[in-house]
Write a protein that holds these residues in place. Structure first.
Motif, short mmCIF file in Angstrom:
data_model
loop_
_atom_site.label_atom_id
_atom_site.label_comp_id
_atom_site.label_asym_id
_atom_site.label_seq_id
_atom_site.Cartn_x
_atom_site.Cartn_y
_atom_site.Cartn_z
N ARG A 1 -24.65 -9.04 -19.74
CA ARG A 1 -23.41 -9.67 -20.23
C ARG A 1 -22.20 -8.80 -19.94
N ALA A 2 -22.34 -7.50 -20.13
CA ALA A 2 -21.22 -6.59 -19.85
C ALA A 2 -20.93 -6.55 -18.34
N ALA A 3 -21.97 -6.44 -17.55
CA ALA A 3 -21.80 -6.33 -16.10
C ALA A 3 -21.25 -7.61 -15.47
N PHE A 4 -21.60 -8.74 -16.05
CA PHE A 4 -21.21 -10.04 -15.48
C PHE A 4 -20.11 -10.72 -16.30
N ALA A 5 -19.20 -9.94 -16.83
CA ALA A 5 -17.99 -10.47 -17.49
C ALA A 5 -18.32 -11.56 -18.52
N GLY A 6 -19.34 -11.31 -19.33
CA GLY A 6 -19.70 -12.28 -20.36
C GLY A 6 -20.23 -13.59 -19.80
N PHE A 7 -20.68 -13.55 -18.56
CA PHE A 7 -21.18 -14.75 -17.88
C PHE A 7 -20.16 -15.88 -17.88
N GLU A 8 -18.91 -15.52 -17.59
CA GLU A 8 -17.86 -16.53 -17.44
C GLU A 8 -17.85 -16.98 -15.98
N PRO A 9 -18.37 -18.17 -15.70
CA PRO A 9 -18.48 -18.60 -14.30
C PRO A 9 -17.16 -18.63 -13.55
N GLU A 10 -16.09 -18.97 -14.25
CA GLU A 10 -14.79 -19.04 -13.59
C GLU A 10 -14.33 -17.66 -13.11
N VAL A 11 -14.72 -16.61 -13.80
CA VAL A 11 -14.39 -15.25 -13.38
C VAL A 11 -15.31 -14.84 -12.23
N ILE A 12 -16.59 -15.02 -12.41
CA ILE A 12 -17.58 -14.58 -11.42
C ILE A 12 -17.41 -15.31 -10.09
N ALA A 13 -16.97 -16.55 -10.13
CA ALA A 13 -16.78 -17.34 -8.90
C ALA A 13 -15.81 -16.68 -7.93
N ARG B 1 -21.43 -22.89 -20.97
CA ARG B 1 -21.47 -21.51 -20.49
C ARG B 1 -22.79 -20.84 -20.86
N ALA B 2 -23.26 -21.08 -22.08
CA ALA B 2 -24.53 -20.49 -22.53
C ALA B 2 -25.71 -21.04 -21.73
N LEU B 3 -25.68 -22.32 -21.40
CA LEU B 3 -26.74 -22.90 -20.56
C LEU B 3 -26.75 -22.22 -19.20
N TRP B 4 -25.55 -22.02 -18.65
CA TRP B 4 -25.45 -21.38 -17.33
C TRP B 4 -25.95 -19.94 -17.39
N GLU B 5 -25.55 -19.20 -18.43
CA GLU B 5 -26.02 -17.82 -18.59
C GLU B 5 -27.54 -17.77 -18.62
N LYS B 6 -28.14 -18.65 -19.39
CA LYS B 6 -29.60 -18.64 -19.50
C LYS B 6 -30.27 -18.99 -18.17
N ARG C 1 -19.80 -20.37 -8.42
CA ARG C 1 -18.99 -21.29 -7.61
C ARG C 1 -19.53 -22.72 -7.71
N ALA C 2 -20.85 -22.86 -7.64
CA ALA C 2 -21.46 -24.19 -7.75
C ALA C 2 -21.17 -24.80 -9.12
N TYR C 3 -21.24 -23.98 -10.16
CA TYR C 3 -20.93 -24.43 -11.52
C TYR C 3 -19.50 -24.97 -11.57
N CYS C 4 -18.57 -24.22 -11.00
CA CYS C 4 -17.16 -24.61 -11.03
C CYS C 4 -16.88 -25.86 -10.18
N GLU C 5 -17.71 -26.09 -9.18
CA GLU C 5 -17.51 -27.23 -8.27
C GLU C 5 -18.38 -28.43 -8.63
N LEU D 1 -30.17 -29.11 -8.55
CA LEU D 1 -29.40 -27.87 -8.64
C LEU D 1 -29.18 -27.27 -7.25
N LYS D 2 -30.23 -27.23 -6.46
CA LYS D 2 -30.12 -26.68 -5.10
C LYS D 2 -29.17 -27.53 -4.25
N LYS D 3 -29.24 -28.84 -4.41
CA LYS D 3 -28.34 -29.74 -3.68
C LYS D 3 -26.88 -29.46 -4.06
N ALA D 4 -26.67 -29.06 -5.32
CA ALA D 4 -25.32 -28.75 -5.80
C ALA D 4 -24.89 -27.33 -5.42
N GLY D 5 -25.78 -26.57 -4.76
CA GLY D 5 -25.41 -25.24 -4.29
C GLY D 5 -25.98 -24.08 -5.09
#
Length: 190
Positions: free
Chosen positions: A57-69, A29-34, A100-104, A146-150
């Motif tokens: 972090r506040a605006a993006f729900a703590g950078f939780e990809p599953e939430v943001i997706a 999650r921290a890698l994704w946030e960065k 979404r790409a992170y989750c997939e 990364l781009k190929k993964a979306g």
């Protein structure tokens, strides 16, 4: 010994340099946030992002990809109205798409990232900031993958800055005391 010149004299930059930059990050999650924050930095100075990181972090729900997706236009509109972040529609929409790409992805994001360096940070031997490239063949390959993964907002320069920040590459210059510290954290001698 002298710290990396890019840290300058701003206390925010110095603290970031001395405690975070180049430290190997293993948390997915921290890698994704960065990566997302490096994408928001495109066209701006990194200090602009650092000073707003808590707002992001506040605006993006703590950078939780599953939430943001699961977000859509109402969240985009909310974020476009938030003065505490960078209000750029393309970057905001890319963040949702990147979640979404992170989750997939089909595998742990940390494992995926670290596979590019065989699980061991690259230790460079750069004498000055002038010796540090803006991107490398490896960051170019990661960007393509990364781009190929979306993913979006992840060009080779953004990816290289992210690799440096997350310690996949130890680009502290040879005279910087953090060079040895980060090498030790990586389990390798510089």
């Amino acid at each position: 010994m002298t710290r990396c010149a890019w840290a300058g004299t701003d206390p925010v930059y110095i603290a970031y340099h001395d405690t975070e930059w180049g430290v190997p990050e293993w948390d997915a999650r921290a890698l994704w946030e960065k990566l997302i924050l490096d994408g928001f930095q495109a066209g701006l100075s990194w200090i602009t992002i650092l000073k707003r990181r808590d707002n992001f972090r506040a605006a993006f729900a703590g950078f939780e990809p599953e939430v943001i997706a699961g977000w859509s236009e109402p969240e985009v509109e909310r974020l476009l109205a938030d003065p505490g972040i960078i209000r750029h529609r393309g970057k905001i929409e890319a963040t949702i798409g990147n979640a979404r790409a992170y989750c997939e992805l089909g595998q742990d994001f940390s494992d995926w990232c670290w596979s590019y360096v065989d699980g061991v940070p690259i230790q460079t031997d750069r004498e000055s900031q002038a010796d540090v490239p803006a991107f490398t063949p490896l960051s170019t390959q990661m960007s393509k993958d990364l781009k190929k993964a979306g993913f979006r907002f992840c060009g080779p320069t953004i990816v290289y800055a992210w690799m440096q920040a997350c310690g996949l590459v130890n680009d502290h210059v040879t005279e910087c005391p953090r060079r040895e510290d980060c090498a030790a954290m990586a389990g390798t001698a510089a």
